[in-house]
Design an enzyme around this catalytic site. Structure first.
Site, PDB file in Angstrom:
ATOM      1  N   LYS A  45       0.925  -1.109  -0.294  1.00  0.00           N
ATOM      2  CA  LYS A  45      -0.285  -0.243  -0.088  1.00  0.00           C
ATOM      3  C   LYS A  45       0.967   1.340   0.243  1.00  0.00           C
ATOM      4  O   LYS A  45       0.244   2.534  -0.182  1.00  0.00           O
ATOM      5  CB  LYS A  45      -1.309  -0.146   1.000  1.00  0.00           C
ATOM      6  CG  LYS A  45      -1.653  -1.186   1.441  1.00  0.00           C
ATOM      7  CD  LYS A  45      -1.885  -0.773   3.041  1.00  0.00           C
ATOM      8  CE  LYS A  45      -2.830  -2.463   3.253  1.00  0.00           C
ATOM      9  NZ  LYS A  45      -3.256  -2.543   4.803  1.00  0.00           N
ATOM     10  N   GLY A  46       2.042   0.607   0.039  1.00  0.00           N
ATOM     11  CA  GLY A  46       2.953   2.379   0.325  1.00  0.00           C
ATOM     12  C   GLY A  46       3.149   2.903  -0.646  1.00  0.00           C
ATOM     13  O   GLY A  46       3.335   4.171  -0.597  1.00  0.00           O
ATOM     14  N   GLU A  98       7.163   1.898  -6.601  1.00  0.00           N
ATOM     15  CA  GLU A  98       7.741   1.453  -5.363  1.00  0.00           C
ATOM     16  C   GLU A  98       8.004   3.223  -4.367  1.00  0.00           C
ATOM     17  O   GLU A  98       8.224   4.648  -4.887  1.00  0.00           O
ATOM     18  CB  GLU A  98       9.504   0.996  -5.183  1.00  0.00           C
ATOM     19  CG  GLU A  98       9.113  -0.108  -6.114  1.00  0.00           C
ATOM     20  CD  GLU A  98       9.578  -1.532  -4.686  1.00  0.00           C
ATOM     21  OE1 GLU A  98       8.121  -1.235  -3.871  1.00  0.00           O
ATOM     22  OE2 GLU A  98       9.084  -2.787  -4.966  1.00  0.00           O
ATOM     23  N   ASP A  99       7.231   2.542  -3.490  1.00  0.00           N
ATOM     24  CA  ASP A  99       7.505   4.370  -1.977  1.00  0.00           C
ATOM     25  C   ASP A  99       9.286   3.876  -1.771  1.00  0.00           C
ATOM     26  O   ASP A  99       9.711   4.991  -1.700  1.00  0.00           O
ATOM     27  CB  ASP A  99       7.361   3.883  -1.311  1.00  0.00           C
ATOM     28  CG  ASP A  99       6.749   2.174  -0.008  1.00  0.00           C
ATOM     29  OD1 ASP A  99       7.518   1.142  -1.133  1.00  0.00           O
ATOM     30  OD2 ASP A  99       6.248   2.032   0.483  1.00  0.00           O
ATOM     31  N   ASP A 102      14.942  -0.827  -0.457  1.00  0.00           N
ATOM     32  CA  ASP A 102      15.796  -1.202   0.719  1.00  0.00           C
ATOM     33  C   ASP A 102      16.336  -2.217   0.843  1.00  0.00           C
ATOM     34  O   ASP A 102      17.935  -1.808   0.313  1.00  0.00           O
ATOM     35  CB  ASP A 102      14.668  -1.401   1.966  1.00  0.00           C
ATOM     36  CG  ASP A 102      15.422  -1.556   3.050  1.00  0.00           C
ATOM     37  OD1 ASP A 102      16.801  -1.347   3.234  1.00  0.00           O
ATOM     38  OD2 ASP A 102      14.547  -1.936   4.214  1.00  0.00           O
ATOM     39  N   LYS A 130      17.125   3.330  -0.631  1.00  0.00           N
ATOM     40  CA  LYS A 130      17.670   3.221   0.326  1.00  0.00           C
ATOM     41  C   LYS A 130      18.997   2.371  -0.253  1.00  0.00           C
ATOM     42  O   LYS A 130      19.471   1.259   0.960  1.00  0.00           O
ATOM     43  CB  LYS A 130      16.947   1.865   2.061  1.00  0.00           C
ATOM     44  CG  LYS A 130      16.947   3.090   3.367  1.00  0.00           C
ATOM     45  CD  LYS A 130      16.423   1.509   4.190  1.00  0.00           C
ATOM     46  CE  LYS A 130      15.021   2.613   4.950  1.00  0.00           C
ATOM     47  NZ  LYS A 130      14.956   1.601   5.627  1.00  0.00           N
ATOM     48  N   PHE A 151      14.988   4.434   9.292  1.00  0.00           N
ATOM     49  CA  PHE A 151      13.466   4.088   9.590  1.00  0.00           C
ATOM     50  C   PHE A 151      12.647   5.142   9.432  1.00  0.00           C
ATOM     51  O   PHE A 151      13.496   6.479   9.816  1.00  0.00           O
ATOM     52  CB  PHE A 151      13.175   2.801  10.287  1.00  0.00           C
ATOM     53  CG  PHE A 151      11.851   2.290  10.049  1.00  0.00           C
ATOM     54  CD1 PHE A 151      11.719   1.131   9.351  1.00  0.00           C
ATOM     55  CD2 PHE A 151      10.503   2.797  10.802  1.00  0.00           C
ATOM     56  CE1 PHE A 151      10.527   0.834   8.835  1.00  0.00           C
ATOM     57  CE2 PHE A 151       9.518   2.701  10.799  1.00  0.00           C
ATOM     58  CZ  PHE A 151       9.282   1.416   9.317  1.00  0.00           C
ATOM     59  N   VAL A 152      11.899   4.841   8.050  1.00  0.00           N
ATOM     60  CA  VAL A 152      11.010   6.716   7.823  1.00  0.00           C
ATOM     61  C   VAL A 152       9.582   5.918   7.923  1.00  0.00           C
ATOM     62  O   VAL A 152       8.751   4.937   7.819  1.00  0.00           O
ATOM     63  CB  VAL A 152      11.384   7.370   6.176  1.00  0.00           C
ATOM     64  CG1 VAL A 152      13.167   7.313   6.651  1.00  0.00           C
ATOM     65  CG2 VAL A 152      11.301   5.583   5.478  1.00  0.00           C
ATOM     66  N   ASP A 158       4.561   3.603   6.671  1.00  0.00           N
ATOM     67  CA  ASP A 158       4.011   3.160   7.855  1.00  0.00           C
ATOM     68  C   ASP A 158       4.968   2.396   8.896  1.00  0.00           C
ATOM     69  O   ASP A 158       5.655   1.451   8.392  1.00  0.00           O
ATOM     70  CB  ASP A 158       2.781   1.838   7.981  1.00  0.00           C
ATOM     71  CG  ASP A 158       2.731   0.748   7.540  1.00  0.00           C
ATOM     72  OD1 ASP A 158       3.803   0.434   6.535  1.00  0.00           O
ATOM     73  OD2 ASP A 158       2.705  -0.685   7.657  1.00  0.00           O
ATOM     74  N   ARG A 164       1.047   6.040   7.536  1.00  0.00           N
ATOM     75  CA  ARG A 164       0.530   6.450   6.119  1.00  0.00           C
ATOM     76  C   ARG A 164       0.414   8.100   6.227  1.00  0.00           C
ATOM     77  O   ARG A 164       0.756   7.911   4.523  1.00  0.00           O
ATOM     78  CB  ARG A 164       0.202   5.840   5.359  1.00  0.00           C
ATOM     79  CG  ARG A 164       0.215   4.159   5.288  1.00  0.00           C
ATOM     80  CD  ARG A 164      -0.664   3.088   4.852  1.00  0.00           C
ATOM     81  NE  ARG A 164      -0.101   1.683   4.450  1.00  0.00           N
ATOM     82  CZ  ARG A 164       0.373   0.998   4.741  1.00  0.00           C
ATOM     83  NH1 ARG A 164       1.812   1.145   3.881  1.00  0.00           N
ATOM     84  NH2 ARG A 164       0.709  -0.479   4.788  1.00  0.00           N
TER      85      ARG A 164
HETATM   86  P1  IMP Z   1      12.690  -4.722   0.574  1.00  0.00           P
HETATM   87  O1  IMP Z   1      11.948  -5.567   0.203  1.00  0.00           O
HETATM   88  O2  IMP Z   1      13.839  -4.544   1.757  1.00  0.00           O
HETATM   89  O3  IMP Z   1      13.503  -3.748  -0.651  1.00  0.00           O
HETATM   90  O4  IMP Z   1      11.306  -3.684   0.387  1.00  0.00           O
HETATM   91  C1  IMP Z   1      10.997  -3.864   0.460  1.00  0.00           C
HETATM   92  C2  IMP Z   1       9.340  -2.571   1.193  1.00  0.00           C
HETATM   93  O5  IMP Z   1       9.734  -3.277   2.984  1.00  0.00           O
HETATM   94  C3  IMP Z   1       9.132  -1.338   1.399  1.00  0.00           C
HETATM   95  O6  IMP Z   1       8.189  -1.779   0.009  1.00  0.00           O
HETATM   96  C4  IMP Z   1       8.173  -1.061   2.396  1.00  0.00           C
HETATM   97  O7  IMP Z   1       7.304  -1.409   2.558  1.00  0.00           O
HETATM   98  C5  IMP Z   1       9.253  -1.527   4.213  1.00  0.00           C
HETATM   99  N1  IMP Z   1      10.127  -1.345   4.467  1.00  0.00           N
HETATM  100  C6  IMP Z   1      11.869  -1.001   3.736  1.00  0.00           C
HETATM  101  N2  IMP Z   1      12.284   0.231   4.196  1.00  0.00           N
HETATM  102  C7  IMP Z   1      11.069   0.900   4.884  1.00  0.00           C
HETATM  103  C8  IMP Z   1      11.590   1.973   6.201  1.00  0.00           C
HETATM  104  O8  IMP Z   1      12.479   2.601   5.976  1.00  0.00           O
HETATM  105  N3  IMP Z   1       9.814   2.656   6.325  1.00  0.00           N
HETATM  106  C9  IMP Z   1       8.908   1.759   6.330  1.00  0.00           C
HETATM  107  N4  IMP Z   1       9.109   0.195   5.318  1.00  0.00           N
HETATM  108  C10 IMP Z   1      10.156   0.292   4.801  1.00  0.00           C
END
Ligand code: IMP
Length: 191
Positions: A45-46, A98-99, A102, A130, A151-152, A158, A164
């Protein structure tokens, strides 16, 4: 008796004006890159607030679809699609929106799924990158901001489905939130 640890206050990281400017820039970049139109795929949902603003900053033909994913087991990076796209993406120019990217595990999984469906092209547009946390390389063509290992929350992002709706992005202490999910309630929801 040891006094309870006080959560460090949340810190404003990216304000509404900076968000608006980044969305306008990305909208212009996407309009230039896809003069014949583009299909944006939002990951629920981000990405919703970002995507909603982004489509209004694009001045070519833009279509939108969504998918939702869920972790099999939290923290393992293994994800599955829990809501699939409505439409066919065969022979379409697709941008995954994507929001935040990470570790890159989610984007890598989703990109693999999309590529299997035969789009003409697939690119990634993320509001936040990130990059220092990356475990698997992801090629990201459109980036709003690169951020550090923070962490944001806010503007779609969220903690436990909260925050959100903040109009800016705040850096928060995730350990404090895990210890007390209400840690930032008063600081971030003023009324
Ligand atoms: P990844 O698979 O580690 O790249 O993470 C992707 C998902 O993790 C993002 O789409 C977010 O939903 C969540 N996420 C990663 N870092 C943060 C953060 O700092 N705040 C909130 N959600 C995060």
């Amino acid at each position: 008796m040891t006094p309870a640890a006080v959560a460090p206050p949340p810190r404003p990281l990216i304000g509404p004006d900076e968000l608006r400017a980044a969305v306008a820039r990305l909208g212009a970049e996407l309009s230039r890159a896809y003069p014949m139109g583009v299909l944006l795929i939002g990951v629920l949902k981000g990405s919703v607030p970002f995507l909603a603003d982004l489509i209004r900053a694009i001045d070519t033909d833009v279509a939108v679809d969504f998918l939702a994913i869920s972790a099999y087991t939290e923290g393992t990076g293994r994800v599955r699609i829990v809501k699939d796209l409505e439409g066919d993406i065969w022979d379409r120019d697709v941008v995954l929106v994507e929001d935040i990217v990470d570790t890159g595990l989610t984007a890598t999984y989703v990109l693999g799924e999309l590529r299997r469906r035969g789009p003409r092209s697939v690119e990634v547009c993320t509001l936040l990158d990130k990059a220092v946390r990356r475990l698997v390389p992801v090629s990201i063509r459109f980036v709003g901001f690169e951020i550090g290992d923070e962490f944001v929350v806010g503007y779609g992002m969220d903690f436990g489905e909260r925050f959100r709706n903040l109009e800016c992005i705040m850096a928060a202490d995730v350990h404090a939130l895990r210890a007390d999910p209400n840690a930032y309630f008063d600081a971030l929801y003023t009324r």
